[in-house]
Design a protein around this motif. Structure first.
Motif, PDB file in Angstrom:
ATOM      1  N   GLU A  35       0.834  -1.212   0.000  1.00 21.00           N
ATOM      2  CA  GLU A  35       0.000   0.000   0.000  1.00 21.00           C
ATOM      3  C   GLU A  35       0.865   1.258   0.000  1.00 21.00           C
ATOM      4  O   GLU A  35       0.507   2.267  -0.615  1.00 21.00           O
ATOM      5  CB  GLU A  35      -0.945   0.000   1.205  1.00 21.00           C
ATOM      6  CG  GLU A  35      -2.084  -0.997   1.122  1.00 21.00           C
ATOM      7  CD  GLU A  35      -3.092  -0.656   0.019  1.00 21.00           C
ATOM      8  OE1 GLU A  35      -3.169   0.531  -0.350  1.00 21.00           O
ATOM      9  OE2 GLU A  35      -3.772  -1.574  -0.461  1.00 21.00           O
ATOM     10  N   ASP A  36       1.990   1.205   0.682  1.00 22.65           N
ATOM     11  CA  ASP A  36       2.900   2.357   0.697  1.00 22.65           C
ATOM     12  C   ASP A  36       3.529   2.577  -0.676  1.00 22.65           C
ATOM     13  O   ASP A  36       3.686   3.715  -1.115  1.00 22.65           O
ATOM     14  CB  ASP A  36       3.988   2.153   1.746  1.00 22.65           C
ATOM     15  CG  ASP A  36       3.433   2.054   3.155  1.00 22.65           C
ATOM     16  OD1 ASP A  36       2.883   3.053   3.641  1.00 22.65           O
ATOM     17  OD2 ASP A  36       3.543   0.971   3.750  1.00 22.65           O
ATOM     18  N   VAL A  37       3.884   1.482  -1.347  1.00 28.93           N
ATOM     19  CA  VAL A  37       4.462   1.601  -2.682  1.00 28.93           C
ATOM     20  C   VAL A  37       3.440   2.170  -3.653  1.00 28.93           C
ATOM     21  O   VAL A  37       3.741   3.077  -4.441  1.00 28.93           O
ATOM     22  CB  VAL A  37       4.977   0.237  -3.178  1.00 28.93           C
ATOM     23  CG1 VAL A  37       5.613   0.380  -4.565  1.00 28.93           C
ATOM     24  CG2 VAL A  37       5.968  -0.359  -2.198  1.00 28.93           C
ATOM     25  N   LEU A  38       2.216   1.647  -3.604  1.00 34.58           N
ATOM     26  CA  LEU A  38       1.161   2.141  -4.476  1.00 34.58           C
ATOM     27  C   LEU A  38       0.874   3.615  -4.201  1.00 34.58           C
ATOM     28  O   LEU A  38       0.716   4.417  -5.135  1.00 34.58           O
ATOM     29  CB  LEU A  38      -0.111   1.318  -4.289  1.00 34.58           C
ATOM     30  CG  LEU A  38      -1.317   1.727  -5.152  1.00 34.58           C
ATOM     31  CD1 LEU A  38      -0.973   1.596  -6.639  1.00 34.58           C
ATOM     32  CD2 LEU A  38      -2.536   0.867  -4.802  1.00 34.58           C
ATOM     33  N   PHE A  39       0.818   3.982  -2.947  1.00 40.91           N
ATOM     34  CA  PHE A  39       0.579   5.379  -2.567  1.00 40.91           C
ATOM     35  C   PHE A  39       1.697   6.276  -3.104  1.00 40.91           C
ATOM     36  O   PHE A  39       1.443   7.362  -3.642  1.00 40.91           O
ATOM     37  CB  PHE A  39       0.490   5.492  -1.049  1.00 40.91           C
ATOM     38  CG  PHE A  39       0.305   6.897  -0.542  1.00 40.91           C
ATOM     39  CD1 PHE A  39      -0.942   7.494  -0.545  1.00 40.91           C
ATOM     40  CD2 PHE A  39       1.391   7.618  -0.063  1.00 40.91           C
ATOM     41  CE1 PHE A  39      -1.115   8.790  -0.077  1.00 40.91           C
ATOM     42  CE2 PHE A  39       1.239   8.910   0.407  1.00 40.91           C
ATOM     43  CZ  PHE A  39      -0.022   9.500   0.400  1.00 40.91           C
ATOM     44  N   SER A  40       2.940   5.823  -2.990  1.00 39.75           N
ATOM     45  CA  SER A  40       4.085   6.603  -3.484  1.00 39.75           C
ATOM     46  C   SER A  40       3.990   6.799  -4.992  1.00 39.75           C
ATOM     47  O   SER A  40       4.214   7.902  -5.508  1.00 39.75           O
ATOM     48  CB  SER A  40       5.396   5.898  -3.127  1.00 39.75           C
ATOM     49  OG  SER A  40       5.507   5.704  -1.733  1.00 39.75           O
ATOM     50  N   PHE A  41       3.644   5.722  -5.696  1.00 42.13           N
ATOM     51  CA  PHE A  41       3.469   5.819  -7.143  1.00 42.13           C
ATOM     52  C   PHE A  41       2.360   6.811  -7.488  1.00 42.13           C
ATOM     53  O   PHE A  41       2.506   7.647  -8.392  1.00 42.13           O
ATOM     54  CB  PHE A  41       3.146   4.438  -7.716  1.00 42.13           C
ATOM     55  CG  PHE A  41       2.571   4.473  -9.104  1.00 42.13           C
ATOM     56  CD1 PHE A  41       3.366   4.820 -10.186  1.00 42.13           C
ATOM     57  CD2 PHE A  41       1.235   4.174  -9.320  1.00 42.13           C
ATOM     58  CE1 PHE A  41       2.828   4.871 -11.470  1.00 42.13           C
ATOM     59  CE2 PHE A  41       0.690   4.215 -10.592  1.00 42.13           C
ATOM     60  CZ  PHE A  41       1.484   4.569 -11.677  1.00 42.13           C
ATOM     61  N   GLN A  42       1.248   6.736  -6.782  1.00 40.37           N
ATOM     62  CA  GLN A  42       0.121   7.634  -7.063  1.00 40.37           C
ATOM     63  C   GLN A  42       0.491   9.090  -6.812  1.00 40.37           C
ATOM     64  O   GLN A  42       0.023   9.989  -7.519  1.00 40.37           O
ATOM     65  CB  GLN A  42      -1.085   7.230  -6.215  1.00 40.37           C
ATOM     66  CG  GLN A  42      -1.697   5.896  -6.642  1.00 40.37           C
ATOM     67  CD  GLN A  42      -2.717   5.360  -5.654  1.00 40.37           C
ATOM     68  OE1 GLN A  42      -2.726   5.735  -4.472  1.00 40.37           O
ATOM     69  NE2 GLN A  42      -3.572   4.464  -6.119  1.00 40.37           N
ATOM     70  N   LYS A  43       1.338   9.342  -5.828  1.00 41.12           N
ATOM     71  CA  LYS A  43       1.780  10.703  -5.566  1.00 41.12           C
ATOM     72  C   LYS A  43       2.730  11.201  -6.662  1.00 41.12           C
ATOM     73  O   LYS A  43       2.734  12.382  -7.000  1.00 41.12           O
ATOM     74  CB  LYS A  43       2.453  10.800  -4.199  1.00 41.12           C
ATOM     75  CG  LYS A  43       1.469  10.755  -3.037  1.00 41.12           C
ATOM     76  CD  LYS A  43       0.482  11.919  -3.131  1.00 41.12           C
ATOM     77  CE  LYS A  43      -0.531  11.925  -2.015  1.00 41.12           C
ATOM     78  NZ  LYS A  43      -1.507  13.037  -2.150  1.00 41.12           N
ATOM     79  N   ILE A  44       3.530  10.296  -7.218  1.00 42.58           N
ATOM     80  CA  ILE A  44       4.427  10.681  -8.306  1.00 42.58           C
ATOM     81  C   ILE A  44       3.632  11.160  -9.509  1.00 42.58           C
ATOM     82  O   ILE A  44       3.953  12.197 -10.112  1.00 42.58           O
ATOM     83  CB  ILE A  44       5.343   9.506  -8.696  1.00 42.58           C
ATOM     84  CG1 ILE A  44       6.392   9.263  -7.610  1.00 42.58           C
ATOM     85  CG2 ILE A  44       6.035   9.774 -10.039  1.00 42.58           C
ATOM     86  CD1 ILE A  44       7.255   8.036  -7.847  1.00 42.58           C
ATOM     87  N   ILE A  45       2.582  10.436  -9.884  1.00 39.21           N
ATOM     88  CA  ILE A  45       1.837  10.771 -11.096  1.00 39.21           C
ATOM     89  C   ILE A  45       0.721  11.773 -10.849  1.00 39.21           C
ATOM     90  O   ILE A  45       0.058  12.209 -11.788  1.00 39.21           O
ATOM     91  CB  ILE A  45       1.251   9.496 -11.747  1.00 39.21           C
ATOM     92  CG1 ILE A  45       0.211   8.846 -10.826  1.00 39.21           C
ATOM     93  CG2 ILE A  45       2.364   8.509 -12.099  1.00 39.21           C
ATOM     94  CD1 ILE A  45      -0.539   7.682 -11.475  1.00 39.21           C
ATOM     95  N   SER A  46       0.528  12.181  -9.595  1.00 38.88           N
ATOM     96  CA  SER A  46      -0.554  13.102  -9.251  1.00 38.88           C
ATOM     97  C   SER A  46      -0.380  14.460  -9.922  1.00 38.88           C
ATOM     98  O   SER A  46       0.748  14.945 -10.112  1.00 38.88           O
ATOM     99  CB  SER A  46      -0.610  13.283  -7.729  1.00 38.88           C
ATOM    100  OG  SER A  46      -1.456  14.354  -7.378  1.00 38.88           O
ATOM    101  N   GLU A  47      -1.479  15.094 -10.244  1.00 34.44           N
ATOM    102  CA  GLU A  47      -1.443  16.433 -10.827  1.00 34.44           C
ATOM    103  C   GLU A  47      -0.825  17.443  -9.873  1.00 34.44           C
ATOM    104  O   GLU A  47      -0.280  18.456 -10.304  1.00 34.44           O
ATOM    105  CB  GLU A  47      -2.862  16.880 -11.225  1.00 34.44           C
ATOM    106  CG  GLU A  47      -3.434  16.133 -12.413  1.00 34.44           C
ATOM    107  CD  GLU A  47      -4.779  16.687 -12.845  1.00 34.44           C
ATOM    108  OE1 GLU A  47      -5.230  17.684 -12.217  1.00 34.44           O
ATOM    109  OE2 GLU A  47      -5.386  16.154 -13.788  1.00 34.44           O
ATOM    110  N   GLU A  48      -0.930  17.178  -8.569  1.00 31.69           N
ATOM    111  CA  GLU A  48      -0.388  18.126  -7.599  1.00 31.69           C
ATOM    112  C   GLU A  48       1.130  18.046  -7.495  1.00 31.69           C
ATOM    113  O   GLU A  48       1.757  18.913  -6.892  1.00 31.69           O
ATOM    114  CB  GLU A  48      -1.000  17.884  -6.216  1.00 31.69           C
ATOM    115  CG  GLU A  48      -0.590  16.558  -5.578  1.00 31.69           C
ATOM    116  CD  GLU A  48      -1.211  16.326  -4.207  1.00 31.69           C
ATOM    117  OE1 GLU A  48      -1.355  17.299  -3.444  1.00 31.69           O
ATOM    118  OE2 GLU A  48      -1.564  15.163  -3.919  1.00 31.69           O
TER     119      GLU A  48
END
Length: 527
Positions: A115-128
Motif C-alpha cells: 500500500e505504501d508503494v502504491l501510494f508513493s506511485f500515485q503521488k508521483i503521477i498526481s497532478e499536484e
C-alpha cells in the motif's frame, strides 16, 4: 543510493570499476567523534521529500532516509533487490510485478507494505506533483495495483526500455503519514521530519548551518558503520577548505585548483585521501530559443565558437575535465564520438553571425541597428562560475558581443529558469550512465518540463520516442547518435565539460571504493 531523473548540480561538486581502495593507515583517535562523518555542502537542500526533489543536494541527503524497491549493484551495475526481494517481467514487457520484503519497517515503527508503494506511485503521477522531471518517466504506466499485502504489480500501456529502472526506483514514502497531511507539497515531513525505511533517520536541520542524519538502530538491513552524517553548509569554498584542514570536515569536494595547489602538503596527505573519478555529469550554457537573439541557430553556433573551452579546461580546471559535445555521458555507448568539439574560432563565429544578418559596427555586431547583447546568469558565491563567466564576457567583448553577467542565488536561479525568464545561464546536469533524453529534450517538456531552452523538432521527438521502445541497445544507441548529431547542428546548449569528481576523505574511513556511479559511504568502515 538510487538515481532518478537528471538533476541540477554544480559542476565541481560532483566505465569500468576502478580497482582502487583508499590506502590503510592507523586510525586517528584525535577526532571529536570518529563515527560521525562531516560532509561539506555549499547550499542547503530545498526539501527532503524524494518525490518532490529536483536538485542533487536534496537528493543526496534523502537517499539515506528513503529507499527504492531495487538498486544497482555497485560493482556490476546490474539491478539487485532492496525493498523488493524479487521481481518478474512479462514476455511482452508490459507487466512488472514486485514481491516485497515482509520485514521492513518505517523509522516510526510502522510496517512497510505494498500500500505504501502504491501510494508513493500515485503521488508521483498526481497532478499536484510539480516535479514534472520525475513523473514523465511514468507516463506509460496504465495502473498500479496491490496483490495482497506484499506484492505490487504495474501494467504498462507500451514497453519502455527503462521501465524496470524507474518502477523499481520509486522512493517509498509512508502512506499512514502523507495520506493525512493537508498539503503534500508543503508540510513538516518534507522538511524537518522526514520518515523513511532507510539506514539513517532525520536528526535536525539548521538552515545555512547543517543537516544531521542519525543511524537508524532498528534498520531492517545491514547497518552502516558510520553512526551520524552531518552535512555542513558553507557557501564559500575557501572557508570550507580551511575547515577541512582544521579537521572540522571529513569529506569535501575539491576544485581543481584545490586539488593541484592547496592539498599536496605532507600534513594534508597524512590526514586525508584524495579521490578522483570522472563524474556522471556535464556543464553547459543554455540558450532561450524562444527569444531573440537565440531563436536563430546561427547565433547559437556562433556563441559556441566564442567559448574557449580549451582555455577554461587548462586555466580553471587544471586539465581535470574533458570537453563534451552532447547530452550523454562521455564514456557511454550512447555518446556520439564522431562529433568533434567546435573550436574557439572568432572567424567562424563572424561567418555564422553574418548568416544571421549581423554586421559589425562601432565594435559590436548589430542587426537592424540593435547590438548583439544578452544576459548570462550564473549561481552566486562560486568562484569557478565567476571566473568562467568573466572569460566568456571578455572573449565575446573582444569579438563584438556584449554579455551582461548576473549572479543569482542557486534556488532563485532555478526559479527563474522554471519560469523561462532568462536569456542564457550556466549550470550542470547530473545524468545516468544509460540516459533517456525525453525529460530534457522532448517537445512535451517545453512548457512545464525541463526542456528549458524550448528546442525540439519533429525528428528529435521521433528519435526520442523510438528509442524508448527499443530494447536492443545497439539499435537504440544508433537513434541516440543521430539525436546527438541534431543537437550538435543546432546548439540549444553549448555543451562544455565533464569534470573529474575530486574529493578529500579523512583517512580513518576505510573501504572507500570508487565505482562507476561514484562513492557509497554506506559501505565505509572504521577501524
Amino acid at each position: 543510493m538510487w538515481k532518478k531523473q537528471s538533476r541540477f548540480i554544480n559542476p565541481i561538486v560532483f566505465f569500468l570499476l576502478v580497482a582502487f581502495a583508499v590506502s590503510c593507515r592507523p586510525p586517528h583517535r584525535d577526532h571529536k567523534d570518529p563515527y560521525t562523518l562531516q560532509v561539506h555542502f555549499p547550499n542547503d537542500p530545498i526539501n527532503l521529500n524524494p518525490i518532490l526533489i529536483q536538485d542533487a543536494y536534496s537528493s543526496r541527503i534523502a537517499s539515506y532516509i528513503y529507499e527504492p524497491l531495487i538498486e544497482r549493484d555497485n560493482r556490476t551495475q546490474e539491478f539487485i533487490s532492496k525493498l523488493a526481494k524479487r521481481w518478474t517481467i512479462s514476455a511482452d514487457k508490459k507487466i512488472y510485478t514486485f514481491y516485497l520484503r515482509d520485514d521492513v519497517f518505517f523509522q516510526d515503527g510502522h510496517p512497510m507494505t505494498a500500500e505504501d508503494v502504491l501510494f508513493s506511485f500515485q503521488k508521483i503521477i498526481s497532478e499536484e506533483n510539480p516535479n514534472v522531471g520525475l513523473k514523465i518517466y511514468y507516463n506509460d504506466v496504465k495502473k498500479g495495483e496491490t496483490i495482497g499485502k506484499y506484492t505490487i504489480r504495474f501494467l504498462m500501456t507500451r514497453p519502455y526500455f527503462k521501465s524496470l529502472e524507474f518502477l523499481g526506483s520509486i522512493p517509498v514514502i509512508p502512506k499512514h503519514i502523507f495520506s493525512k497531511v493537508k498539503d503534500f507539497n508543503n508540510n513538516e515531513y518534507n522538511y524537518r521530519n522526514p520518515i523513511g525505511t532507510g539506514p539513517y533517520r532525520f536528526g535536525l536541520w539548521k538552515t545555512r548551518e547543517k543537516v544531521v542524519l542519525i543511524r537508524h538502530e532498528k534498520y531492517w538491513g545491514q547497518k552502516p558503520h558510520i553512526k551520524n552524517i552531518e552535512f555542513k553548509m558553507m557557501e564559500d569554498s575557501t572557508v570550507a577548505l580551511a575547515a577541512l584542514k582544521k579537521k572540522d570536515l571529513d569529506m569535501m569536494s575539491l576544485t581543481p585548483f584545490m586539488w593541484t595547489r592547496q592539498t599536496g602538503s605532507e600534513e594534508f596527505r597524512k590526514n586525508y585521501n584524495k579521490i578522483k573519478y570522472l563524474s556522471t555529469s556535464y556543464l553547459y550554457i543554455a540558450y532561450n530559443c524562444r527569444k531573440s537573439p537565440f531563436q536563430d541557430k546561427n547565433v547559437r553556433i556562433a556563441m559556441t565558437h566564442l567559448v574557449n573551452r580549451k582555455e577554461v579546461v587548462a586555466r580553471l580546471l587544471n586539465d581535470l575535465a574533458v570537453i563534451t559535445t552532447g547530452p550523454f555521458w562521455v564514456n557511454s555507448r550512447q555518446y556520439n564520438t564522431r562529433l568533434k568539439a567546435r573550436e574557439f574560432d572568432p572567424a567562424k563565429a563572424r561567418e555564422y553571425l553574418g548568416r544571421a544578418g549581423y554586421r559589425k559596427s562601432g565594435g559590436l555586431f548589430r542587426k537592424n541597428g540593435k547590438p548583439l547583447e544578452f544576459e548570462l546568469m550564473i549561481p552566486s558565491g562560486i568562484p569557478f562560475y565567476e571566473q568562467f563567466a568573466s572569460i566568456i564576457r571578455e572573449d565575446m567583448k573582444n569579438n563584438g558581443v556584449r554579455v551582461n553577467i548576473r549572479q543569482i542565488q542557486f534556488q532563485a536561479l532555478i526559479e527563474k529558469i522554471n519560469e523561462r525568464k532568462f536569456d542564457s545561464y550556466i549550470l550542470g546536469w547530473s545524468i545516468g550512465m544509460d540516459g533517456d533524453p525525453y525529460q530534457l529534450w522532448h517537445s512535451s517538456q517545453i512548457k512545464n518540463g525541463d526542456n528549458y531552452p524550448g528546442f525540439a523538432t519533429p525528428e528529435t521527438d521521433s528519435l526520442i520516442e523510438k528509442a524508448r521502445l527499443e530494447f536492443d541497445e545497439e539499435k537504440r544507441n544508433a537513434l541516440y547518435h543521430r539525436f546527438h548529431e541534431i543537437l550538435y547542428e543546432n546548439q540549444p546548449y553549448t555543451f562544455l565539460t565533464t569534470s573529474y569528481s575530486l574529493s578529500a576523505v579523512h583517512v580513518r574511513f576505510k573501504n572507500v571504493n570508487i565505482y562507476k556511479s561514484g562513492l557509497d559511504l554506506r559501505e565505509w568502515t572504521l577501524d
